[in-house]
Design an enzyme around this catalytic site. Sequence first.
Site, PDB file in Angstrom:
ATOM      1  CD1 TRP A 167      -7.770  -0.625  10.064  1.00 17.95           C
ATOM      2  CD2 TRP A 167      -8.931   1.059   9.166  1.00 17.95           C
ATOM      3  NE1 TRP A 167      -8.279  -1.058   8.859  1.00 17.95           N
ATOM      4  CE2 TRP A 167      -8.996  -0.049   8.289  1.00 17.95           C
ATOM      5  CE3 TRP A 167      -9.595   2.236   8.808  1.00 17.95           C
ATOM      6  CZ2 TRP A 167      -9.697  -0.010   7.074  1.00 17.95           C
ATOM      7  CZ3 TRP A 167     -10.291   2.270   7.610  1.00 17.95           C
ATOM      8  CH2 TRP A 167     -10.332   1.152   6.759  1.00 17.95           C
ATOM      9  CD  GLU A 197      -4.268  -5.681   2.849  1.00 17.51           C
ATOM     10  OE1 GLU A 197      -4.916  -4.975   3.631  1.00 17.51           O
ATOM     11  OE2 GLU A 197      -3.067  -5.528   2.633  1.00 17.51           O
ATOM     12  CD  GLU A 242      -3.134  -0.869   2.158  1.00 21.38           C
ATOM     13  OE1 GLU A 242      -2.888  -0.206   3.175  1.00 21.38           O
ATOM     14  OE2 GLU A 242      -4.227  -1.418   1.965  1.00 21.38           O
TER      15      GLU A 242
END
Length: 696
Positions: free
Chosen positions: A306, A298, A142
């Site tokens: 989060w 993912e 990422e």
Amino acid sequence: MLYGADYNPDQWPEEVWDEDVRLMQEAGVNIVSLGIFAWSRIQPAEDVWDFEWLDTVIDKLHAGGIAVNLATATASPPPWVSATYPETLPADESGASYWPGSRQHFAPSSPTYRRLAGELVRRLAERYVHHPAVVMWHVGNEFGCHLWMDFSDAARDAYRVWLQNRYATVDALNDAWGTSFWSQRYGGFDEVFPPRLAPYSHNPSSMLDWRRFTSDMLLECYLMEREILQAAGATQPITTNFMGPFKPADYRKWAPFMDVIADDCYPDPANPHRVRDAAFQRDLVRSLKPGVPWLLWEQATDAVNWRPANPGKRPGALVAETAQSIARGADGIMFFQWRQSRAGSEKFHSAMLPHAGTRTRIWDAVTELGARLAALPALPAPGRDAQVALVFDWENWWAVEERDHPTEIDYLALVLEWYGAFHARHIQVDIVGPEEVEGYDLVVAPALYLLRDEGGAALTRFVEAGGTLLTGPFSDIVDAHDQFRDGGFLTQLGPVLGLRFEDFGALAGTSSAAAGVGALNADAVQAARSAAARGAVTFELNGTELSGRVVAESIHASGADVVAAFTSGAQTGAPALTRHRFGAGEAWYTATQPGADALDAVVGAVVAASGVHPVVAGLPAGVEAARRGDLVTLINHGDARVEIAIEGTDAETGVAVDRVVLDPQGVAFVSAPAAPSGPAAPSGPSLTASDAVARA
Ligand code: GLA
């Protein structure tokens, strides 16, 4: 269909590795992304390398029939890197260092970081490039995720080189940035700094280049690793994981260097628009490599850790979200992560194998999903199944959201509004750059403030050749340097639209800020949002009074027909929606952003004019439909059981059907060939997800 997760065995003692493989088999896992954050385990000190544990894990996975997407492990440098080489650390806007202790604490342009990361990749590649278990390479992770910009000295030095390469002379840079304004004229490239903390707004043209540079630095890191892998003889597909519409990285520029697009997507269970937003993300990543299946690299099995509050998914939502990915082109379904962590920041993040073990709802859902995916037949490649293209452009995103404009525009939110109107009508949409519109029937290009010459030419050709274009408001304002063009506004599209543009007409109270961004409490956000959604101006379309917001521009028809006129505000009586025949096609312009009550009516008008049709007609509310070649996927996101008439073959059972019944969150995959339409699918590159499946 690839099925699996990030696998971090370095977080666990060796004793659990055999159990991992056994449970992976039970869940139907056929691939894992291995060692994404394992740098400190592989290289615990600068001159100490430890590959034996990795050899063991890879061999165990291979013996268990599980393929490996091997990570290059460069996303989180070990503590010794920061301690020995502080110049690898990134800095914030004020020049203060970011420190280690989390992850992604590296300056992408740091030559030292690149040297150390490159050495790690070279050693991994040399050791594993021919290992039969390794079927893909996962570069970094990422890129840019936590660090949207780096203002370090390494960035400063690299930025100066980047600018020199782009402009050759400092005079050219001065022209491009318009530095005669506010005494900003540079005498040499060594006078340029990153846009660090300044008393007031930075030069917007420089900000645009700074964002290009930032995206390019991250891409350079990826390309450096890719080249090392290839030089070592890697023939497996090489990729990194995207994050859908991620502002810092211009993925359209990155996509040619990905052998297959991989994407991470975490729909927020609390977002009322989560289905629309996730559909957009999946259509975006599919459109980055037309004709080639992408990989959902993912997602979460249940809750993440989060967000401020982290509810789990609704029952059935995991299947529904997975089906949405497959429907929109995915050939792999992966999770973060395999086994829930027992320590660290992500220990509350769900996983395939929960900390609570296998006698859990999540484990049941994971194994059921694995079995269902394994039973799917080979799926057709996503073709160019859409008749409609929605223009979404990173450079425009960067420029249109700069400061000091007539009003604030949240570009992604605005694009999602337009996308949502098509999604609700079950009309398939590709998400493209302005230069990629050829062959569609209908192109929607909202708030295309920065319109490059090539984009203007492509949109003009598109209409000339018979397409229908809808654009505006706040479009065709600046060039690729964020400067006004000579001759006013709509300088490229004015003749196509049959319009002359006079003024912007910002509306008070309907900007992004007024729509709740920055409001202090939920009530204030809600109140502001509904006021903004109601709009501040009205116009009449087909006898109905509808609302507009953001702007009520002053435009003059110079050939265009006025389809709707403003009925309130300073532009009362002036055109709000226009239509103009040009060449073999026509071009529509909306001079205001249609409010929530108006969007569908405007979209309905251009849909009727262009003759585009839904994937399946007459679907009940809450049902989503998408086409992938011959495959139609139907997903019931509503709360009631529905029955849908559709002729075809149930792709999972092979049985002919003329209707399907879907419970809430229910999914049907129906093979139902479409009447030919749209441009032919381009042929993809030689290394695709299917290759990875075959190797696995
Ligand atoms: C990202 C990262 C993963 C993990 C997940 C958690 O996608 O790539 O390493 O942190 O978020 O949702």
